[in-house]
Every structure is written in C-alpha cells, then in structure tokens.
Design an enzyme around this catalytic site. Structure first.
Site, PDB file in Angstrom:
ATOM      1  N   ARG A  75       0.793  -1.174  -0.106  1.00  0.00           N
ATOM      2  CA  ARG A  75       0.170   0.001  -0.171  1.00  0.00           C
ATOM      3  C   ARG A  75       0.861   0.990   0.045  1.00  0.00           C
ATOM      4  NH1 ARG A  75      -4.869   0.502  -1.700  1.00  0.00           N
ATOM      5  NH2 ARG A  75      -5.718  -1.108  -0.307  1.00  0.00           N
ATOM      6  N   ARG A 106       1.416  -7.357  -9.487  1.00  0.00           N
ATOM      7  CA  ARG A 106       2.027  -6.338  -8.468  1.00  0.00           C
ATOM      8  C   ARG A 106       2.222  -7.355  -7.072  1.00  0.00           C
ATOM      9  NH1 ARG A 106      -2.884  -2.494  -5.887  1.00  0.00           N
ATOM     10  NH2 ARG A 106      -4.474  -4.228  -5.710  1.00  0.00           N
ATOM     11  N   HIS A 166       0.559   3.091 -10.589  1.00  0.00           N
ATOM     12  CA  HIS A 166      -0.381   3.624  -9.345  1.00  0.00           C
ATOM     13  C   HIS A 166       0.505   4.574  -8.533  1.00  0.00           C
ATOM     14  CE1 HIS A 166      -3.663   3.630  -6.606  1.00  0.00           C
ATOM     15  NE2 HIS A 166      -4.565   2.700  -7.535  1.00  0.00           N
ATOM     16  N   ASP A 210     -12.066   9.847  -6.879  1.00  0.00           N
ATOM     17  CA  ASP A 210     -11.874   8.770  -7.396  1.00  0.00           C
ATOM     18  C   ASP A 210     -11.947   9.081  -9.224  1.00  0.00           C
ATOM     19  OD1 ASP A 210     -11.742   5.170  -7.215  1.00  0.00           O
ATOM     20  OD2 ASP A 210     -10.818   6.266  -8.764  1.00  0.00           O
ATOM     21  N   GLU A 269      -2.188   8.667 -11.009  1.00  0.00           N
ATOM     22  CA  GLU A 269      -1.791   7.399 -11.719  1.00  0.00           C
ATOM     23  C   GLU A 269      -1.755   7.397 -13.441  1.00  0.00           C
ATOM     24  OE1 GLU A 269      -4.787   4.572 -10.306  1.00  0.00           O
ATOM     25  OE2 GLU A 269      -5.049   5.794  -8.455  1.00  0.00           O
TER      26      GLU A 269
HETATM   27  O1  TA6 Z   1      -6.879   4.579  -7.424  1.00  0.00           O
HETATM   28  C1  TA6 Z   1      -8.076   4.205  -8.244  1.00  0.00           C
HETATM   29  C2  TA6 Z   1      -8.586   2.818  -7.676  1.00  0.00           C
HETATM   30  O2  TA6 Z   1      -8.933   1.960  -8.583  1.00  0.00           O
HETATM   31  C3  TA6 Z   1      -9.518   3.075  -6.383  1.00  0.00           C
HETATM   32  O3  TA6 Z   1     -10.821   2.957  -6.820  1.00  0.00           O
HETATM   33  C4  TA6 Z   1      -8.957   2.284  -5.286  1.00  0.00           C
HETATM   34  O4  TA6 Z   1      -9.819   1.044  -5.163  1.00  0.00           O
HETATM   35  C5  TA6 Z   1      -7.515   2.303  -5.425  1.00  0.00           C
HETATM   36  O5  TA6 Z   1      -7.453   2.195  -6.917  1.00  0.00           O
HETATM   37  C6  TA6 Z   1      -6.823   1.082  -4.725  1.00  0.00           C
HETATM   38  O6  TA6 Z   1      -7.212  -0.237  -5.241  1.00  0.00           O
HETATM   39  P1  TA6 Z   1      -6.422  -1.424  -4.592  1.00  0.00           P
HETATM   40  O7  TA6 Z   1      -6.797  -2.401  -4.821  1.00  0.00           O
HETATM   41  O8  TA6 Z   1      -5.031  -1.142  -4.270  1.00  0.00           O
HETATM   42  O9  TA6 Z   1      -6.993  -1.319  -2.767  1.00  0.00           O
END
Ligand code: TA6
Length: 297
Positions: A75, A106, A166, A210, A269
């Site tokens: 994260r 990932r 991301h 988002d 991203e």
């Molecule tokens: O950053 C956009 C996104 O798709 C959000 O909707 C949120 O889910 C984030 O990515 C994080 O996703 P993850 O699967 O890493 O928890």
C-alpha cells in the site's frame, strides 16, 4: 531458489549505491543510497517503495500499515497494475470476484535484469514474465525518479491490456493541494459512474475522490503548499490519468491503510485503461514512461 534471495548481501560492484537486503518482512528489498537520492524497491511487484531526493522530504507515500507479503500488494509507492485496472470484468462487464484487484503482477516476485550506477544515478531493470507477456521496467533513481515500463507480447495471440503506474504521493495536507494539468480534460467519476466535462480548474480534494481522465496529460503538477513544493509528473505513452484519495470512510475500510493517513497522500496514476487499453498483436510491444521531479513552490 528465487533470484531475489541470492541477491541479498551480494556485491554488485555498486558499493553502497545499491544493496539488496532482507526486509523485516522477509521480502528482498533493493536499497538505493547516493549523494543524489535515497530510495528503495521490492522484488515483490517490481515495486518502487521510496524516493527521496537529497534535501527533500520523501516524495512517495507508504502506509504505516502496509503489508509486505508475497501475494499481497504493498500500500503505497508505485504499484504496477496490469493486465487489468481495478476489478477484473468479463466481456459482459460482470466483476470476477475471484480475480485480484489491479491485475496479476503487483503481487508476484519480479527479477532484476540489470543494475548500474552512473553519475550517482542508480538504474535497475525490474523484469517479469506474465505468460506470453514480457515486462521490463527500467527504473532510474537520481535527483529525479524515472521509469519506463515496456511490454512485449511474445505469444502467438493478441493481448488486450490495461496498465497503470499507480503512484502514491506524500503530501502535507491533501485538503490544501492542487493538481494542475488536467483542467482541459473531462473525467469519469468512478464513485457515481457519472462523466463530467472539463472543469477548467485545478483539482482540489474535499471528499473521497476517484476520477479517470482520458486524454493527454503529459505534464501534471501536484502543488503542495504545506511542504512548499511542486511535484512534477511527466509521462509519455499514457492516455489515461487516475486521481484518487480515499478520504475518511474508505480509509476505514482498508485494513492496510491507517484511518488517519488520507490527509498525507494522493494518487496520480499514469495509465492506459478502459477505452485506452492497449492491444498488442503477436510480437508487438508498448511502453509507458514516467518522470517524477520536485521543485520549490
Ligand atoms: O486509484 C483508483 C483505484 O482503483 C481506487 O478505486 C481504489 O480502489 C484504489 O485504486 C486502490 O485499489 P487497491 O486494489 O490497491 O486497494
């Protein structure tokens, strides 16, 4: 034995500029240290985790509750998301609940293809073979952080791929930052499903945000008054940009993210997703590159 463990403690001839260590989690971590920059990456996910140019505070956000475990996504930092973005959907648009969010790479162990040092810049090629798709991410840790993710379809079949770098940025207070460079592009609000025209204004955060922007965003700037800095995000080959902050309620729903951490981060991203997904015929390739640099406000 995975190549990674054989790298720990190995003398790569780069001195202290790049050393591989066993992280407290047991994962193999590449630690970068030169007069220009401190940084790190994990073989898990080919995941850049830290980037701190000399004289600057950390540029990337890493959750204090991040989990470092094979099969799980870290994260923070710069997760590499492909061959799908978000939940996996079938042709009919139905979500495959068994498929991991943000693709298959990932959460897997990547390999180190090469590592070099020149003018206090560490370049490392992080590589992964996803079935017939060869991935190479050339990451350069210097005063700037740059990466070029290249994909080559070595199979006999065409491949349709969504991809995203991301990136989680560290900010002083997300409620006071502005994101410039997307003012002239409309966006899809992923929370409401509604599409909006270009606002003509910089993005500011006051709630869960988002958004997916499709268009040329080759220069996006994150203006952070609290840290008195601008983070410039330059990209090539990307036709989609996602902007995200979980805010209060979503933060509480993420076990690997502290409830109080949302003010300290936002994601910008660099992607090719949805209508901008990439179609690679047999033998075809694609590349997306990203450069992150910091300047005073
Ligand atoms: O950053 C956009 C996104 O798709 C959000 O909707 C949120 O889910 C984030 O990515 C994080 O996703 P993850 O699967 O890493 O928890």
């Amino acid at each position: 034995m995975n190549q990674g463990t054989s790298l720990v403690g190995k003398d790569l001839g780069l001195g202290n500029a790049l050393k591989f260590v066993e992280h407290e989690s047991g994962l193999v971590q590449g630690v970068v240290s030169t007069p220009r920059v401190q940084g790190s990456f994990f073989l898990l996910g080919g995941h850049v985790a830290e980037f701190q140019p000399a004289g600057q505070e950390p540029v990337l956000f890493l959750s204090e509750r991040a989990v470092f475990e094979e099969g799980k996504a870290i994260r923070g930092g710069i997760p590499v998301c492909l061959p799908w973005f978000g939940p996996k959907k079938n042709e009919a648009g139905e979500v495959d609940a068994n498929a991991p969010s943000h693709g298959l790479v990932r959460t897997e162990l990547w390999q180190v293809g090469s590592a070099t040092l020149e003018d206090d810049v560490v370049s490392v090629s992080l590589e992964y073979q996803l079935e017939g798709l060869q991935l190479k991410n050339l990451v350069r840790f210097g005063t700037e952080l740059s990466m070029s993710l290249s994909l080559l379809n070595e199979s006999e079949q065409p491949a349709e791929i969504e991809l995203a770098l991301h990136t989680y940025f560290k900010v002083g207070d997300v409620a006071s930052v502005k994101i410039q460079g997307l003012e002239q592009i409309g966006f899809l609000d992923q929370l409401s499903g509604q599409t909006w025209p270009a606002t003509g204004e910089a993005i500011e955060f006051s709630e869960e945000t988002d958004r997916i922007y499709h268009g040329d965003a080759s220069r996006v700037v994150l203006v952070d008054p609290e840290k008195a800095r601008r983070i410039k995000v330059d990209s090539q080959g990307s036709r989609s940009t996602v902007v995200w902050n979980p805010w209060i309620e979503k933060s509480k729903r993420m076990a690997d993210f502290g409830d109080h951490e949302y003010p300290e981060m936002c994601c910008i991203e660099t992607a090719n997703i949805r209508p901008n997904q990439v179609r690679l015929g047999p033998g075809e390739g694609t590349e997306v590159s990203l450069k992150i640099s910091v300047a005073p406000i």
